[in-house]
Design an enzyme around this catalytic site. Structure first.
Site, short mmCIF file in Angstrom:
data_model
loop_
_atom_site.label_atom_id
_atom_site.label_comp_id
_atom_site.label_asym_id
_atom_site.label_seq_id
_atom_site.Cartn_x
_atom_site.Cartn_y
_atom_site.Cartn_z
N HIS A 18 17.74 18.85 -1.09
CA HIS A 18 17.73 19.18 -2.23
C HIS A 18 19.24 20.30 -2.79
CE1 HIS A 18 16.60 21.39 -5.88
NE2 HIS A 18 15.59 20.52 -6.04
N GLU A 30 19.01 13.63 -8.35
CA GLU A 30 18.74 14.95 -8.91
C GLU A 30 20.21 15.68 -9.60
OE1 GLU A 30 14.69 16.52 -8.04
OE2 GLU A 30 16.05 17.66 -7.01
P1 PGA Z 1 13.13 21.09 -12.43
O1 PGA Z 1 13.37 21.03 -10.82
O2 PGA Z 1 12.20 19.95 -12.78
O3 PGA Z 1 12.58 22.27 -12.45
O4 PGA Z 1 14.42 20.83 -13.24
C1 PGA Z 1 13.60 19.55 -10.26
C2 PGA Z 1 13.91 19.90 -8.96
O5 PGA Z 1 14.45 20.78 -8.43
O6 PGA Z 1 13.16 19.14 -8.11
#
Ligand code: PGA
Length: 222
Positions: free
Chosen positions: A97, A146
């Site tokens: 992440h 992401e």
């Molecule tokens: P968010 O985060 O949905 O709060 O934008 C996504 C993530 O960090 O996986």
């Protein structure tokens, strides 16, 4: 048409006490029975075993994931959680992440070790990338795109760009691709339409409130 069986992952991050998580599970657990795809909840590590027990005893159709695994296996690594320690309760682990890359300086060498440890423990990595160019360690089957600008900002990437990036990632191997970054009840459909992605990773913005998360599940099912 949406893919009728998407993978929807709730990344609760470092949020919720056990009591709050238990209440969240009570609300989401029964709603998840009506969902056609796969729901994965990723709470903080101290709550993995109790969450597993609660899911089992209620027979809720929610799978369990961790938000990370250690790059080390079991041993003298104070504070770490080895993949083999959570393998009996977790089916998935988020690895790479952007918050871990940024705040804990996890680079591709470290992330590849984490993926190896997860796989050795039969835990499926959900491997996060920020671009289609990021390296993906061998054996990964689920990749989450992401982009950092979309995480926690309320400004998701455009569905067109997500479609393009998902296509580029899929050209690199046989991957299921998720999109994450400000996914909401209002926009989830635009990401799942035309099979652009195989699911979504919903972070703190819209997973902490169980009603919002249930709404996401309902819309993902239609
Ligand atoms: P968010 O985060 O949905 O709060 O934008 C996504 C993530 O960090 O996986």
């Amino acid at each position: 048409m949406n893919d009728p069986a998407p993978l929807v992952v709730a990344n609760l991050k470092a949020n919720k006490t056990w009591d709050e998580l238990g209440a969240w599970l009570d609300v989401v657990g029964s709603a998840a029975k009506r969902f056609l795809g796969t729901v994965v909840v990723c709470p903080s590590s101290p709550f993995l075993v109790a969450t597993h027990q609660k899911l089992q005893s209620a027979s809720w159709l929610i799978k369990l994931g961790s938000q990370d695994v250690s790059k080390f296996e079991q041993g003298a690594y104070t504070g770490e959680v080895a993949a083999s320690q959570i393998a009996s309760v977790c089916q998935y682990a988020i690895i790479g992440h952007s918050e871990r890359r940024q705040h804990f300086r996890e680079d591709e060498t470290i992330l590849a070790q984490k993926v190896r440890n997860a796989q050795a423990a039969s835990i499926k990595p959900i491997y996060c990338v920020q671009t289609a160019l990021d390296l993906i360690p061998e054996g990964v089957e689920i990749v989450a795109y992401e982009p950092v600008f979309a995480i926690g900002t309320g400004s998701p990437d455009s569905p067109e760009n997500v479609l393009k990036i998902a296509h580029e990632i899929k050209q690199k191997g046989t991957f299921s691709v998720l999109y994450g970054g400000s996914v909401s009840p209002e926009n989830i459909k635009s990401f799942l339409l035309k099979g652009a992605v195989d699911g979504v990773l919903v972070g703190a913005t819209n997973s902490l409130d169980p009603q919002k998360f249930i709404k996401i599940l309902e819309i993902a099912s239609t």
